[in-house]
Structure formats: C-alpha cells, structure tokens
Design a protein around this motif. Structure first.
Motif, PDB file in Angstrom:
ATOM      1  N   GLY A  62      32.545  34.345  46.613  1.00 37.03           N
ATOM      2  CA  GLY A  62      31.659  35.501  46.676  1.00 37.03           C
ATOM      3  C   GLY A  62      32.272  36.782  46.148  1.00 37.03           C
ATOM      4  N   LYS A  63      33.586  36.771  45.886  1.00 34.70           N
ATOM      5  CA  LYS A  63      34.247  37.966  45.361  1.00 34.70           C
ATOM      6  C   LYS A  63      34.152  37.975  43.829  1.00 34.70           C
ATOM      7  CE  LYS A  63      37.483  38.919  49.114  1.00 34.70           C
ATOM      8  NZ  LYS A  63      36.690  38.220  50.117  1.00 34.70           N
ATOM      9  N   LYS A  64      34.101  39.176  43.250  1.00 31.82           N
ATOM     10  CA  LYS A  64      34.039  39.327  41.810  1.00 31.82           C
ATOM     11  C   LYS A  64      35.387  38.978  41.184  1.00 31.82           C
ATOM     12  CE  LYS A  64      30.670  43.111  42.100  1.00 31.82           C
ATOM     13  NZ  LYS A  64      30.417  44.537  41.803  1.00 31.82           N
ATOM     14  N   PRO A  65      35.378  38.567  39.905  1.00 32.33           N
ATOM     15  CA  PRO A  65      36.648  38.276  39.235  1.00 32.33           C
ATOM     16  C   PRO A  65      37.654  39.426  39.309  1.00 32.33           C
ATOM     17  CG  PRO A  65      34.835  37.445  37.910  1.00 32.33           C
ATOM     18  CD  PRO A  65      34.209  38.213  39.052  1.00 32.33           C
ATOM     19  N   SER A  66      37.185  40.665  39.183  1.00 31.32           N
ATOM     20  CA  SER A  66      38.101  41.812  39.248  1.00 31.32           C
ATOM     21  C   SER A  66      38.739  41.940  40.625  1.00 31.32           C
ATOM     22  CB  SER A  66      37.352  43.104  38.902  1.00 31.32           C
ATOM     23  OG  SER A  66      36.247  43.303  39.774  1.00 31.32           O
ATOM     24  N   GLU A  67      37.982  41.658  41.680  1.00 32.81           N
ATOM     25  CA  GLU A  67      38.531  41.694  43.034  1.00 32.81           C
ATOM     26  C   GLU A  67      39.576  40.610  43.224  1.00 32.81           C
ATOM     27  OE1 GLU A  67      35.163  43.128  46.068  1.00 32.81           O
ATOM     28  OE2 GLU A  67      34.532  41.395  44.896  1.00 32.81           O
ATOM     29  N   ILE A  68      39.294  39.435  42.690  1.00 37.05           N
ATOM     30  CA  ILE A  68      40.228  38.322  42.816  1.00 37.05           C
ATOM     31  C   ILE A  68      41.523  38.625  42.062  1.00 37.05           C
ATOM     32  CG2 ILE A  68      40.578  35.891  42.187  1.00 37.05           C
ATOM     33  CD1 ILE A  68      37.586  35.469  42.815  1.00 37.05           C
ATOM     34  N   THR A  69      41.410  39.267  40.904  1.00 32.00           N
ATOM     35  CA  THR A  69      42.600  39.675  40.164  1.00 32.00           C
ATOM     36  C   THR A  69      43.440  40.642  40.974  1.00 32.00           C
ATOM     37  OG1 THR A  69      41.480  39.381  38.031  1.00 32.00           O
ATOM     38  CG2 THR A  69      43.448  40.756  38.043  1.00 32.00           C
ATOM     39  N   ARG A  70      42.793  41.624  41.618  1.00 37.18           N
ATOM     40  CA  ARG A  70      43.527  42.586  42.439  1.00 37.18           C
ATOM     41  C   ARG A  70      44.239  41.917  43.605  1.00 37.18           C
ATOM     42  NH1 ARG A  70      39.143  46.045  41.281  1.00 37.18           N
ATOM     43  NH2 ARG A  70      38.044  45.446  43.194  1.00 37.18           N
ATOM     44  N   ARG A  71      43.706  40.799  44.063  1.00 37.20           N
ATOM     45  CA  ARG A  71      44.329  40.083  45.178  1.00 37.20           C
ATOM     46  C   ARG A  71      45.477  39.190  44.730  1.00 37.20           C
ATOM     47  NH1 ARG A  71      39.621  41.779  46.990  1.00 37.20           N
ATOM     48  NH2 ARG A  71      39.223  41.927  49.238  1.00 37.20           N
ATOM     49  N   GLY A  72      45.742  39.145  43.423  1.00 43.03           N
ATOM     50  CA  GLY A  72      46.953  38.481  42.964  1.00 43.03           C
ATOM     51  C   GLY A  72      46.770  37.177  42.228  1.00 43.03           C
ATOM     52  N   LEU A  73      45.603  36.996  41.619  1.00 45.52           N
ATOM     53  CA  LEU A  73      45.346  35.757  40.892  1.00 45.52           C
ATOM     54  C   LEU A  73      44.938  36.095  39.468  1.00 45.52           C
ATOM     55  CD1 LEU A  73      43.546  32.729  42.456  1.00 45.52           C
ATOM     56  CD2 LEU A  73      43.251  33.270  40.057  1.00 45.52           C
ATOM     57  N   ALA A  74      45.656  35.544  38.488  1.00 46.45           N
ATOM     58  CA  ALA A  74      45.383  35.836  37.075  1.00 46.45           C
ATOM     59  C   ALA A  74      45.243  34.536  36.309  1.00 46.45           C
ATOM     60  CB  ALA A  74      46.499  36.678  36.472  1.00 46.45           C
ATOM     61  N   ARG A  75      44.548  34.598  35.159  1.00 45.13           N
ATOM     62  CA  ARG A  75      44.342  33.390  34.363  1.00 45.13           C
ATOM     63  C   ARG A  75      44.362  33.694  32.876  1.00 45.13           C
ATOM     64  NH1 ARG A  75      38.306  30.999  34.279  1.00 45.13           N
ATOM     65  NH2 ARG A  75      39.331  29.683  32.741  1.00 45.13           N
ATOM     66  N   THR A  76      44.608  32.639  32.102  1.00 45.42           N
ATOM     67  CA  THR A  76      44.351  32.668  30.670  1.00 45.42           C
ATOM     68  C   THR A  76      43.180  31.722  30.409  1.00 45.42           C
ATOM     69  OG1 THR A  76      45.863  30.838  30.164  1.00 45.42           O
ATOM     70  CG2 THR A  76      46.791  33.074  30.192  1.00 45.42           C
ATOM     71  N   PHE A  77      42.691  31.720  29.166  1.00 44.01           N
ATOM     72  CA  PHE A  77      41.492  30.951  28.843  1.00 44.01           C
ATOM     73  C   PHE A  77      41.778  29.930  27.747  1.00 44.01           C
ATOM     74  CE2 PHE A  77      39.975  34.793  30.770  1.00 44.01           C
ATOM     75  CZ  PHE A  77      38.870  34.401  31.517  1.00 44.01           C
ATOM     76  N   GLN A  78      41.032  28.826  27.793  1.00 43.79           N
ATOM     77  CA  GLN A  78      41.148  27.795  26.761  1.00 43.79           C
ATOM     78  C   GLN A  78      40.843  28.389  25.393  1.00 43.79           C
ATOM     79  OE1 GLN A  78      38.602  24.441  27.472  1.00 43.79           O
ATOM     80  NE2 GLN A  78      38.998  23.522  25.482  1.00 43.79           N
TER      81      GLN A  78
END
Length: 256
Positions: A69-85
């Motif tokens: 339910g959290k937005k991607p930007s919120e999840i990033t602030r909580r310490g989770l980052a990704r790259t894309f295919q």
C-alpha cells in the motif's frame, strides 16, 4: 542491515494469477537470487516489493513494517532500491546528474531554500554531489561524470543505474537482470562489484537473473519460481539439480 520477508503473497490481474501464495525470507546481508522460466512471475515479485504492484493478498515486510500500500517513493525512503531489466536512466542528463537524482528521496530542503539559495540548501547540494561522486567512484565511473548518459556503452549504463540505486542509501538492493546484454568479462566484473557492494555497504542483495553461470558464482541462496509459485529454494548446487527445477526449464520429457 534489514530483513525482507514476503508472506503468503498472491497477485491477480483479473482472472489471471501471476503470483500464488508466495512466501520467502531474505537473510540479512545475503546475496539471494530469484530464478525461473520466462513468465514465472519474477519481475512481478520485484514490482510488488517496490510498490509498483499491490498484492491481492499477503504481506511484504521490511524490518517487520508492512510495505503493501506504500508508494514506490516511500519504500525507497525506507531503504529499498532497485534497478530495472530495461534501463531507466535520464538519457539526456550527465552521468553525475543521473546519480544525484537518486538522492532525491533523501533531500530535506523545501522550494524556498532553492529559490533563496540558503546556506542549508548549499550544504545539501554539496552533500548530494559528494554522495554521487562516491557512488560513481565505487563502480569505477567517476571519470565519466560529465558524459551524457545515452552516449555511454551499454555495460557502463548498467553500472550507472547501480550507482544511482546506491545513492538512495539503501539497506536492500534489488537487481533486475543486471547481467543482461553483458559479455563474459563484463559479467565477471559485475560479480566482483556485487560482492564489493555487499561488503562495503553491508547490504542485503536480491537478484533476478537468467545467467546460470552468474547464479552459481554469486548466490548464497536461490529461490525458484514457476507459474508464480515457489518450487524450490536452497543453495545453487541443490536447487539447480532439483528435479522440479530441471523439469521447469527443460520440460518433462527432457527431464526424464
């Protein structure tokens, strides 16, 4: 270090079930890979973890906090980052500006600071640049900082996206097919880079990858998906010799 737990997650698109009752836990400061045939649901799992998809049911926990339910930007602030295919760089910006954009979720100064160019704003801008340069130096790309991103070789663009992800100061790093399009030497360098990232930044790393050679060399734990369900989990040696995994990749007749 942060723990990442997926609990009984199901994802449905209308009548199609992309992921079914999936559960796993990623150990702190580990390197774990998710593998499976095309259409197994791997990228759907990444999209749910990072907030691009919302699970139909289930929980995704980062240090016991539910991310659903959290937005991607919120999840990033909580310490989770990704790259894309498929690379998602800003092609017309410089290498340095691409990495600086990764710090956006960590900035604190409001629009007034930018307008009036306050001391606090100047200090934050310098911090952003310092972090970006450190990340570029770590992946070996500081010399390219003023190059336009689209003019870089493909392998360098892969590294640039990793540097940008590191600039968000993550605790968990998700890499979606980081070896795609790389030659043998570039893949060997990538393996070394991922190991150094884990050791230097004390990160938990989760990878989607099709290259079995890379999987064997770098993974401590492997999760195998097929038709949205987990069919095996364990060390690379155990998983890649598992009968259901062989069947998923080769088919029943070949597996026999």
């Amino acid at each position: 270090m942060s723990s990442l737990t997926v609990k009984n997650v199901t994802l449905k698109f209308g009548g199609l079930t992309a992921v079914h009752d999936l559960s796993f836990e990623i150990p702190n400061c580990s390197i774990t890979s998710i593998i499976g045939p095309n259409g197994a649901g791997k990228t759907s799992v990444f999209n749910m973890i990072t907030g691009f998809y919302r699970p139909t049911t289930g929980q995704i926990l980062l240090d016991r906090e539910n991310l659903v339910g959290k937005k991607p930007s919120e999840i990033t602030r909580r310490g989770l980052a990704r790259t894309f295919q498929n690379l998602r760089l800003f092609p017309n910006l410089t290498v340095l500006d691409n990495v600086k954009s990764g710090m956006h979720s960590r900035t604190k100064q409001a629009v007034w600071g930018a307008l009036w160019h306050t001391r606090a704003q100047q200090k934050e801008e310098q911090l952003i640049e310092d972090v970006a340069l450190d990340c570029l130096s770590f992946v070996g790309m500081e010399a390219y900082k003023q190059r336009i991103a689209k003019n870089l070789p493909y392998g360098a663009q892969r590294y640039l996206e990793i540097a940008r992800a590191l600039a968000t100061k993550p605790q968990v790093l998700l890499l979606d097919e980081p070896a795609a399009g790389l030659n043998y030497e570039e893949k060997e360098s990538l393996i070394d880079l991922i190991r150094r990232i884990r050791e230097q930044y004390k990160l938990t790393v989760l990878i989607i990858e099709h290259d079995m050679g890379l999987i064997k060399k770098i993974s401590e734990n492997v999760i195998v998906l097929d038709y949205g369900q987990k069919i095996a989990e364990g060390t690379p040696a155990d998983v890649l010799n598992h009968s259901r995994v062989v069947e998923a990749y080769l088919g029943k007749e070949e597996a026999m």
